[in-house]
Design an enzyme around this catalytic site. Structure first.
Site, mmCIF file in Angstrom:
data_model
loop_
_atom_site.group_PDB
_atom_site.id
_atom_site.type_symbol
_atom_site.label_atom_id
_atom_site.label_comp_id
_atom_site.label_asym_id
_atom_site.label_seq_id
_atom_site.Cartn_x
_atom_site.Cartn_y
_atom_site.Cartn_z
ATOM 1 N N ARG A 1 21.115 -29.226 -34.322
ATOM 2 C CA ARG A 1 19.944 -29.751 -33.631
ATOM 3 C C ARG A 1 20.099 -31.245 -33.420
ATOM 4 O O ARG A 1 20.612 -31.942 -34.296
ATOM 5 C CB ARG A 1 18.723 -29.477 -34.505
ATOM 6 N N GLU B 1 20.176 -28.760 -28.770
ATOM 7 C CA GLU B 1 21.144 -28.242 -29.745
ATOM 8 C C GLU B 1 22.536 -28.445 -29.160
ATOM 9 O O GLU B 1 22.794 -28.059 -28.021
ATOM 10 C CB GLU B 1 20.858 -26.744 -29.970
ATOM 11 N N LYS C 1 19.232 -18.794 -28.380
ATOM 12 C CA LYS C 1 19.231 -19.535 -29.645
ATOM 13 C C LYS C 1 20.670 -19.912 -29.936
ATOM 14 O O LYS C 1 21.482 -19.066 -30.298
ATOM 15 C CB LYS C 1 18.637 -18.712 -30.787
HETATM 16 P P1 ATP Z 1 16.154 -21.565 -40.958
HETATM 17 O O1 ATP Z 1 15.629 -22.961 -40.882
HETATM 18 O O2 ATP Z 1 15.101 -20.530 -41.179
HETATM 19 O O3 ATP Z 1 17.350 -21.419 -41.801
HETATM 20 P P2 ATP Z 1 17.266 -22.085 -38.446
HETATM 21 O O4 ATP Z 1 18.131 -23.125 -39.005
HETATM 22 O O5 ATP Z 1 17.831 -21.219 -37.408
HETATM 23 O O6 ATP Z 1 16.702 -21.165 -39.536
HETATM 24 P P3 ATP Z 1 14.720 -22.189 -37.239
HETATM 25 O O7 ATP Z 1 13.577 -23.105 -37.414
HETATM 26 O O8 ATP Z 1 14.538 -20.830 -37.663
HETATM 27 O O9 ATP Z 1 15.966 -22.854 -37.961
HETATM 28 O O10 ATP Z 1 15.142 -22.149 -35.731
HETATM 29 C C1 ATP Z 1 15.074 -23.298 -34.983
HETATM 30 C C2 ATP Z 1 16.435 -23.859 -34.872
HETATM 31 O O11 ATP Z 1 17.185 -23.135 -33.910
HETATM 32 C C3 ATP Z 1 16.383 -25.245 -34.354
HETATM 33 O O12 ATP Z 1 16.319 -26.178 -35.411
HETATM 34 C C4 ATP Z 1 17.655 -25.396 -33.567
HETATM 35 O O13 ATP Z 1 18.658 -25.945 -34.396
HETATM 36 C C5 ATP Z 1 18.052 -23.998 -33.230
HETATM 37 N N1 ATP Z 1 17.975 -23.686 -31.797
HETATM 38 C C6 ATP Z 1 18.956 -23.145 -31.058
HETATM 39 N N2 ATP Z 1 18.597 -22.929 -29.807
HETATM 40 C C7 ATP Z 1 17.318 -23.351 -29.692
HETATM 41 C C8 ATP Z 1 16.384 -23.387 -28.623
HETATM 42 N N3 ATP Z 1 16.683 -22.918 -27.415
HETATM 43 N N4 ATP Z 1 15.157 -23.903 -28.892
HETATM 44 C C9 ATP Z 1 14.834 -24.365 -30.098
HETATM 45 N N5 ATP Z 1 15.677 -24.356 -31.154
HETATM 46 C C10 ATP Z 1 16.908 -23.844 -30.959
#
Ligand code: ATP
Length: 551
Positions: free
Chosen positions: A251, A295, A246
């Site tokens: 994004r 990302e 992650k």
């Molecule tokens: P929140 O929206 O809860 O604050 P967040 O910003 O981390 O948390 P999430 O939906 O929880 O968003 O996690 C998905 C996000 O993680 C994606 O929008 C992307 O920006 C990031 N990301 C990083 N690495 C990856 C990956 N390998 N696959 C998908 N998303 C990833």
């Protein structure tokens, strides 16, 4: 459809609280609309003007609107503001003010729904140095032709605060009902097209058109999001799972056709110009027409850097920062949604991954596919050791579901309790910080209404305070002594030790040891924490404390 009929429908919806009743009202209107009116009606009734994929912006701030309303009603802007404060709603205020005007005008030409839409396009497309003045003139002309009831909803639409309680879900059901198609088909088409207006137009022609929808290049689709969960839980449910790092970056969705490409942010803004480097790398990475999901991270000396701060620094002094600090922008591609005319979102993730591997010349985000907890945990530890946020676990058989925070993507990261909150006020700092804001009032939301929750004064470096000041200084609404309030635009991620019930803040809670973590400029005010989710967190905290006492 006349705009006044649209306004009447809004009035009716505003008085209706039951969801089913709302769906019934909307579904009765839809079949009577022309092909041209249908998409406009559908977007307007949800309080939107343009397709969700579109980066077109109306560009009318409250000030410009108040000035135009004042002009048309023959009063000063200050009186418009007083009226809004007195009625508590810009729509009601505009309606009452336009009643003053209608007593003096005898001639009224009916406004058509599509005509209003076209005028709004003209306003949005007014660019250049004098654009604010020209936009102002166009808004005046539109309001001058509007009946009071039309002004009520026009003003709210222009400020993007229609708030008649009609969400995308209700419109989806209404479209399904009106045209006798399955609502899951409507949902799927909306995910691919990202424009409920266009979806409604297709639904009118029947289910086959909805089944056939394809993603369109340069119409970005919403990003698929993740839920929290556990490694063990995912393995138990699915057996083999795919784990990726992650990345703590930004994004992106990359669209490419031939040698033309665009990059979109998580909010679907066109950010092509901000990241030329990334565009260059991705352009060279494939010979195919594609939409890629990924990302971008910033790497310095081989380690990822906190990305948002890098991006803002770049915006301020691009080449200097780059040259001095040797920061490298690295795109990590992890999904593919479109390939040479073919829409891929319904394919299982494992198939999409294969296609991705076959078309990319650059390395893509590494993946560990396994059903062994030990192996996935090792990936997790490797991710943390390499400076990433944690891992994402993805279900290999799952489709790509745009805009959904479903159970097919699970994020695993170390526990820290943080909330994303809107910055609504501040106090000036003291001593050497007297020229910047030193402490901030932050708020959560309850159905769009902002509720103060806490003050945040620690966790900032001097550099961050200067940066925050820069971002907020032009949004000051009111000043009183040491206090200022802002038009809410900025989101802080705030860490805390504990939630406490409190009467000191309107939200009914307060944060113990609130601490600034970072600015979330990838988030809109609409994305901040809701009071329900805070209540749920509080309840979990109480439950944990009780369980602890029992043991
Ligand atoms: P929140 O929206 O809860 O604050 P967040 O910003 O981390 O948390 P999430 O939906 O929880 O968003 O996690 C998905 C996000 O993680 C994606 O929008 C992307 O920006 C990031 N990301 C990083 N690495 C990856 C990956 N390998 N696959 C998908 N998303 C990833």
């Amino acid at each position: 459809m006349r705009f006044q009929d649209f306004a009447q429908t809004c009035g009716q919806l505003e008085k209706t609280s039951g969801r089913l009743d709302m769906i019934a009202i909307i579904s009765q209107v839809l079949p009577g609309l022309t092909d041209e009116e249908l998409p406009v009606f559908v977007r307007f009734v949800m309080g939107r003007i343009f397709a969700d994929w579109s980066s077109r912006k109306l560009g009318i701030g409250p000030n410009l609107l108040y000035e135009a309303v004042g002009y048309v009603a023959g009063v000063k802007k200050e009186q418009v503001i007083d009226k809004i404060n007195a009625t508590g709603d810009v729509g009601t205020a505009v309606e009452e003010l336009l009643e003053l005007k209608s007593q003096t005008t005898f001639f009224h030409e009916d406004l058509e729904l599509v005509q209003v839409y076209n005028e709004l396009i003209a306003i949005a497309d007014t660019e250049g140095k004098k654009s604010q003045r020209e936009k102002g003139l166009l808004v005046r002309r539109l309001l001058a032709n509007a009946l009071p009831i039309e002004g009520r909803y026009l003003a709210r639409i222009m400020l993007e605060e229609l708030r008649i309680g009609v969400g995308e879900g209700s419109v989806r059901e209404a479209v399904a009902k009106a045209f006798g198609v399955d609502s899951s088909l409507v949902e799927h088409a909306q995910q691919a097209l990202n424009d409920m207006g266009e979806v409604a137009r297709l639904a009118k022609t029947g289910a086959a058109a909805l089944e056939d929808v394809k993603i369109t290049l340069f119409h970005p689709v919403r990003m698929m999001l993740a839920q929290a969960g556990s490694i063990a839980g995912m393995i138990e449910e699915h057996g083999e799972i795919a784990a990726e790092f992650k990345y703590d970056g930004s994004r992106f969705q990359f669209h490419k056709k031939g040698n033309w490409a665009r990059l979109y942010s998580r909010r679907l803004e066109d950010v092509t110009a901000a990241l030329p480097d990334v565009i260059g790398q991705l352009m060279g990475a494939t010979d195919h027409d594609v939409i890629l999901d990924g990302e971008v991270i910033a790497i310095k000396d081989g380690r990822p850097m906190p990305f948002q701060s890098v991006l803002r620094r770049f915006r301020r002094r691009h080449d200097v920062a780059e040259a001095q600090e040797k920061i490298e922008m690295v795109p990590n591609v992890f999904d593919i949604l479109y390939l040479d005319g073919e829409t891929l979102i319904d394919l299982p993730f494992s198939e999409r991954r294969k296609k991705l591997e076959s078309v990319m010349k650059m390395s893509i985000a590494p993946q560990t596919v396994s059903s062994s907890q030990e192996i996935i945990e090792k990936t997790y530890n490797d991710a943390l050791a390499a400076g990433h946020e944690g891992i994402m676990i993805k279900v290999p058989s799952s489709p790509y579901t745009p805009g959904q925070r479903g159970k097919n993507w699970i994020k695993i990261k170390p526990e820290v309790d943080t909330l994303d909150l809107a910055v609504i006020g501040a106090e000036w700092g003291e001593g050497k910080r007297a020229h910047v804001f030193g402490s901030f009032l932050v708020a959560c939301q309850n159905q769009g209404k902002l509720l103060p929750l806490s003050r945040v004064a620690t966790g900032f470096s001097d550099e961050q305070l200067a940066e925050v000041y820069d971002l907020l200084k032009d949004t000051v609404e009111r000043k009183a002594g040491k206090e200022v309030t802002f038009e809410p635009t900025l989101v802080f991620e705030v860490g805390y030790a504990e939630l406490q019930a409190s009467v000191n803040y309107e939200a009914g809670f307060a944060l113990r040891f609130p601490r600034f973590i970072r600015i979330r400029d990838d988030k809109d005010i609409a994305d901040i924490e809701t009071i329900e989710s805070i209540r749920a967190r509080y309840q979990r905290q109480v439950n944990t404390a009780q369980a602890y006492e029992k043991n």
